[in-house]
Enzyme design. Structure first.
Site: not given
Length: 1229
Positions: A920, A989, A1148
């Site tokens: 990741d 986050k 991604d």
């Protein structure tokens, strides 16, 4: 009564069997005559009549014996059969002159009649009813044919011309009788100069002008004509063309392509007179014929075998118009049969003409420096192959072909199967009866709707008639019944239902039926992929497919959104009118009247009143009681059973028969497709090959995980583990004083009433969300169960930014933790020396416990936990359940099972693993920003620098916010004091992650508010104030930590704002050559009146509207970064494929086998460096200047001047050395 019926039936049957000749020869003719012929009186003599009676009785005996045999086969007792035979003998004996005692005869008759008459009478009545039904069906078909002929006679074919000169010529030629009137007229008509606009002007309106606002109407008219030709209603299309052409305002909507479309239609039928009518209208509209126009005329002449003189004059005029004869065979898309007729006409005028061979396209080479290595010839390259043989793949192809030809897939539901009680069986029987009635009613309503729409079309209006004829009535009825079955208990928006139904018709009508030719080519294509075949030289799937000489698939024009919604709305209203049920189902004591199954009501959603179609509660209860366990999906909504077709163009690839767009967009939007069509084909090779590679990955279901999930799903769910609870667990409306009726009590204060309404709304919202989540999980798990023992593939396409997605929406690897855990690679690979270590690292990554530890520390931690890992694998539901505490519990469990199998294998390095390991990106958006700006500080925060330990940008931002909070708390800020101890990585986050993708402060505040509400100890009274405070501090922290990032973001935002003010949407080209345009325009309101309600919806893809400046400027930075991360992913995918790796991605997050993680990591880093070694921002600046600032007509505009200044001031880059990324362990980890 049965005896009477038997008498009638026997008499009729006897008449049908009376022969007109020798016995045994004309029985069948007699039967047909009895059913279809007229009754005839007999003038035969008594002896002749007796003989006929004997023949008749003999024939009757044979028929009755056959009936006896049939009854015996159906299980009638043997003794009954004997009685029947005896009864026949008794009946025949007197006629033959024999004798029988009266009592015996009477006894025989009495014994046989009660048992025999009802069965035979029933059989005979059934036969009679069957023949009557066949007769009515035939009469209905004849009546429809007569009505169709009469209807076509009503359609106007003669044009009404606006030019008096052309009108007089037409009248003169219609009245004259030269040797070859219409051909002569065509030759002279072609010499007429255009009266006004040219074809190009009509087909391509100027941006932003009055013509542009007509584009939507033109699209609708064009789709109407296309549907008329597809459904065989060419006279109707001609009639509507004549109607529009006769009115100057409506004539502006007609384009050259529309006239050509109808001319080609008439040419295929050899109808030269009607073709001439269209030519007259074309000239009357001031349009210049093009190659397609001449191809239609010449093709029609070839079919009619006309004289060479007229053809010669036609060719001469074509040459004077500057059109090449060879272009008819190279530039006009024609079928082989049409091409033959065209050549036949040309050879009559020019016998020495040789048609040019299909042009061999020059070798198209992608010129991107990023792809040079991918397309370099290298005979040593070994592309990966599938693990299946050619024979197996061919069998899978045939299975997929059957699925797509059926258009739908029915799978068993994984809902808990109920006991088959009397109540359940009765409910199912009731439903079956209702569906039979609904099917009949739907056929009737559909036919009436078609008649109504046909009447509107006869008046020259653009009705829905041809759209309703695209699918058979059986298909439409099945689709509507499926919609009724799937409607949720709380109902669905009428607009949403209309849109979905219209789209389903559009998708189904696109099925191409070139099965035999496709099967041959696909079989050759499989030689590249199968495990037991070879090809001459290694190549990419697209290259191999193109080498087979496969013709390009026809491009399908999208329907305007208004057509899609109007068609779907009409079908929804048909369903509402047809679906009725007895009122006794709702109230047992009510009279047996029929009541609607669907109700149209209004409700408020997000402060907007919308119309909803809601099923009757009694029908919902009936469905629940019947508990039918099947689900039906469109064939394009489920994974494929064979490798997808390789992508070869923007509209050719993926499914076998169902056309799919390479770039998904809102229906009705054409701007993306037009950009792709104008793009040189070689420039798209990188994207086409990457999509093909992603789709060629074979998958299978992880059966052990699926079993555990189903165990929870069929019980009461487990929301903590992502398994939604059933509707029975949803919160109920308040009871007692807090019930909704409590609002009516006089002693309840306004504040209490408001609180009660809020509580009720909250519970209803939670119930709706639970229902939605449950349905989503039901679809996913049912498809997983359906595919449990199969290999399947997930074809991919992309959005307008270049980000890739599987075409199957319900079951893929892009979903939640649960969705990902259900999938694994169908093709395994031995772990090798390092594979087990990567499995352990991946398992620890899934727990979320060691994000800031080294890889070695994570491996060691996995070894420490091996006892828990093995316990989780062996006893997931009864052991210590360590896996349930992970961030991604289901994937962690699947990984525990894989690790357990590997460590217990005799040789772990030889263990064949099917498990996908993920790598990741570390806040990938910020990684791209840091690389663009060469920002050393930002690069270190997102792991672009090689460091011993991974950096966690989310923890760093949380730490910086905590510093700000502490300072404010010391100064007495109340909210800062309340937040003490609550600022964590989890709270910030999501906001940090999405800031780079353009989230606003408002959106960031909502994200933080959600996180704070999840903290049980946090005082909920301060949530709103605390979320405001924290989002401000998060933005301030990012400004300090990523100054280079913010400057690039501001430059992109300002550029987009100025481009929007010039009246254009923002465009750019990705480093891989994909053209991109932002589809954000000011909303245009579309209203569809009539019916249940008037539907109004907004469309933001109408290119005739000005750009939406706010969306354009806010969307450009995140969309541009998304286009970069998709470019990086595609480069990695292509290079991994070249190295023989299995590779898939979730944006991604890159997936491969455990044994190949190190190779994938190397490729990933190299391609990131190569991508950002290009002058991306300077290339963007040059492109935008050329696109938006080079037009001399707008160069003096103040907005263009400001845009030029902004684009020339590209943000300066820092000093970060990109080569360091290649050595960064934690760049992707």
């Amino acid at each position: 009564m049965s005896a009477v019926r038997w008498g009638r039936g026997a008499a009729g049957f006897g008449r049908a069997l009376w022969p007109a000749g020798p016995p045994g020869l004309l029985a069948e003719e007699g039967a047909l005559g009895g059913v279809w012929g007229r009754k005839r009186s007999s003038t035969a003599s008594p002896c002749e009549q007796d003989r006929r009676k004997d023949w008749g009785h003999a024939e009757l005996l044979e028929v009755l014996k056959a009936r006896v045999r049939q009854l015996q086969a159906e299980g009638v007792a043997e003794v009954t059969v004997k009685r029947v035979a005896k009864r026949v003998a008794v009946a025949r004996a007197p006629e033959a002159g024999g004798a029988q005692p009266p009592r015996q005869a009477q006894a025989g008759a009495e014994g046989a009649a009660p048992m025999l008459s009802s069965r035979w009478a029933q059989k005979l009545d059934d036969d009679q009813r069957l023949m009557e039904r066949r007769k009515r069906r035939l009469e209905g078909k004849l009546q429809k044919h007569v009505e169709k002929v009469a209807w076509q006679k009503q359609l106007r074919l003669e044009p009404r011309l606006l030019s008096r000169k052309l009108a007089s010529q037409l009248q003169h030629w219609e009245q004259g009788t030269p040797r070859s009137p219409w051909e002569e007229q065509l030759a002279q008509l072609l010499q007429e100069a255009p009266q006004g606009r040219s074809g190009e002007a009509a087909a391509a309106p100027a941006d932003g002008g009055p013509e542009s606002r007509l584009e939507g109407q033109r699209q609708r008219l064009l789709s109407f004509f296309e549907c008329c030709l597809l459904t065989g209603h060419l006279p109707l299309a001609h009639h509507v063309l004549v109607t529009h052409h006769s009115k100057s305002q409506q004539q502006r909507l007609l384009t050259l392509s529309m006239y050509n479309m109808l001319m080609l239609g008439w040419a295929r039928q050899g109808s030269f007179k009607e073709l001439m009518y269209v030519f007259f209208m074309l000239k009357d509209a001031g349009l210049t014929p093009d190659l397609r126009s001449y191809a239609a005329a010449l093709q029609c002449m070839g079919r009619l075998d006309q004289d060479a003189g007229t053809i010669r004059r036609c060719l001469k005029q074509m040459a004077q118009d500057g059109l090449q004869l060879q272009g008819l065979f190279t530039a006009v898309p024609l079928s082989a049969e049409e091409r033959a007729e065209l050549l036949r006409a040309v050879l009559k005028a020019k016998p020495a003409f040789t048609p040019p061979r299909p042009p061999v396209p020059p070798p198209q080479v992608n010129t991107s420096p990023l792809l040079r290595e991918i397309y370099a010839k290298d005979p040593t390259v070994s592309y990966p192959r599938l693990h299946l043989s050619l024979k197996e793949l061919q069998g899978l192809f045939r299975q997929q072909l059957r699925v797509e030809m059926a258009t739908t897939v029915t799978v068993g539901s994984v809902e808990k199967v109920p006991l088959l009680t009397k109540e359940v069986l009765h409910a199912r029987k009731t439903l079956a009866g209702l569906r039979t009635q609904w099917r009949t009613a739907l056929y009737r309503e559909l036919q009436e709707t078609k008649e109504s729409e046909a009447h509107a079309a006869r008046e020259g209006r653009l009705s829905l008639f041809p759209y309703l004829c695209l699918l058979s009535e059986k298909e439409i009825v099945g689709m509507l019944l499926q919609t009724l079955q799937a409607l949720p208990a709380q109902g669905e928006s009428l607009l949403f239902l209309a849109h979905e139904l219209g789209l389903r018709v559009f998708k189904r009508k696109q099925l191409r039926n070139e099965v035999e030719e496709l099967e041959q080519r696909y079989s050759k294509y499989l030689h590249l992929l199968a495990s037991d075949t070879q090809v001459a030289e290694p190549c990419l799937p697209r290259q191999h497919w193109e080498a087979l000489g496969v013709p390009e698939a026809p491009h399908e024009q999208p329907w305007p959104m208004s057509v899609v919604v109007q068609l779907g709305k009409q079908l929804a209203e048909v369903l509402v009118r047809a679906a009725q049920m007895p009122s006794s189902l709702a109230a047992p004591r009510s009279p047996g009247t029929l009541i609607p199954v669907l109700y149209h009501v209004y409700s408020f959603r997000s402060f907007r009143q919308i119309g909803i179609l809601k099923p009757h509660p009694a029908f919902t209860q009936l469905l629940e009681t019947a508990a039918e366990r099947t689900l039906t999906f469109e064939s394009t909504d489920v994974p494929m059973l064979c490798p997808p077709l390789p992508w070869t163009s923007p509209h050719s690839g993926a499914f076998l028969l169902s056309p799919t767009k390479m770039m998904r967009s809102v229906e009705g939007s054409q701007q993306h497709q037009l950009l792709l069509e104008r793009c040189p084909p070689a420039e798209l090779h990188g994207a086409l090959d990457a999509l093909t590679q992603l789709g060629n990955c074979a998958w299978r279901v992880n059966g052990r995980v699926l079993d555990l999930v189903l165990e929870l799903f069929t019980d009461k769910g487990c929301p903590r583990l992502g398994v939604p609870a059933p509707p029975s667990e949803a919160p109920r409306p308040p009871e007692g004083r807090q019930a909704p009726k409590g609002c009516l009590l006089p002693e309840v204060s306004p504040a209490e009433k408001a609180e009660m309404r809020r509580e009720l709304a909250r519970r209803l919202k939670v119930a709706r969300e639970m229902q939605s989540l449950r349905a989503d999980a039901l679809y996913r798990l049912s498809l997983a169960q359906h595919l449990r023992h199969r290999v399947f593939w997930l074809p991919h396409n992309m959005d307008f930014r270049g980000r890739t997605y599987p075409c199957s929406p319900h079951f893929n690897h892009l979903g939640s933790d649960l969705a990902r855990a259900l999938l694994e690679f169908a093709q395994g690979r031995p772990l090798g020396p390092h594979g087990l270590n990567w499995l352990k690292i991946h398992l620890v990554n899934l727990t979320g416990l060691k994000k800031r530890e080294s890889l070695q520390a994570r491996r060691d931690y996995a070894d420490e936990l091996m006892e828990d890992i093995l316990d989780s694998a062996d006893q997931p539901m009864t052991g210590r359940k360590w896996w349930m505490e992970a961030d991604e519990p289901w994937q962690a469990l699947a990984c525990c099972m894989e690790v357990a199998q590997a460590v217990r294998a005799p040789d772990p390095t030889a263990y064949v693993s099917h498990f996908p390991v993920h790598q990741d990106g570390s806040c990938n958006g910020l990684q791209h920003y840091a690389a663009l700006g060469r920002d050393s500080v930002g690069a270190a925060s997102v792991n672009l620098l090689p460091l011993d330990l991974p950096q966690d940008v989310y923890s760093e931002v949380a730490a910086q916010v905590e510093v700000f909070r502490r300072q404010d708390a010391e100064q007495g800020v109340r909210v800062a004091q309340v937040l003490e101890g609550f600022i964590s990585r989890k709270v910030v986050k999501q906001t940090v992650m999405t800031v780079v993708y353009g989230v606003t402060r408002y959106g960031g505040r909502l994200q933080i508010e959600k996180r704070l509400r999840e903290i049980h100890d946090f005082p909920q009274d301060f949530v709103w104030e605390a979320s405001h405070y924290l989002v401000r501090q998060v933005f301030n922290s990012l400004q300090e930590m990523f100054s280079g990032t913010r400057s690039i973001q501001r430059w992109l935002t300002e550029s987009a704002r100025l481009i929007s003010h010039t009246g254009s949407a923002v465009e750019w080209v990705t480093p891989l050559g994909i053209p991109i345009i932002q589809p954000y325009h000011r909303d245009s309101k579309v209203m569809i009146k009539g019916g249940l309600q008037s539907l109004t919806f907004s469309s933001s893809v109408d290119t005739s509207q000005k750009p939406n400046t706010l969306k354009q400027k806010n969307g450009f930075p995140p969309n541009f970064i998304h286009s970069l991360d998709s470019s990086h992913m595609m480069l990695t995918a292509l290079h991994c494929y070249r190295k023989g790796l299995t590779f898939v991605s979730v944006h991604d997050c890159f997936w491969t086998h455990a044994a190949d993680v190190a190779v994938m990591n190397q490729v990933c880093r190299e391609q990131f460096v190569r991508l950002h070694s290009q002058p991306i921002l300077h290339n963007l600046s040059r492109f935008l200047i050329k696109r938006f600032c080079s037009d001399p007509r707008t160069s003096k505009s103040i907005w263009v001047s400001r845009l030029m200044d902004t684009l020339l001031s590209v943000p300066k880059a820092g000093t970060f050395n990109l080569e360091q990324v290649k050595h960064s362990t934690y760049f992707f980890s």
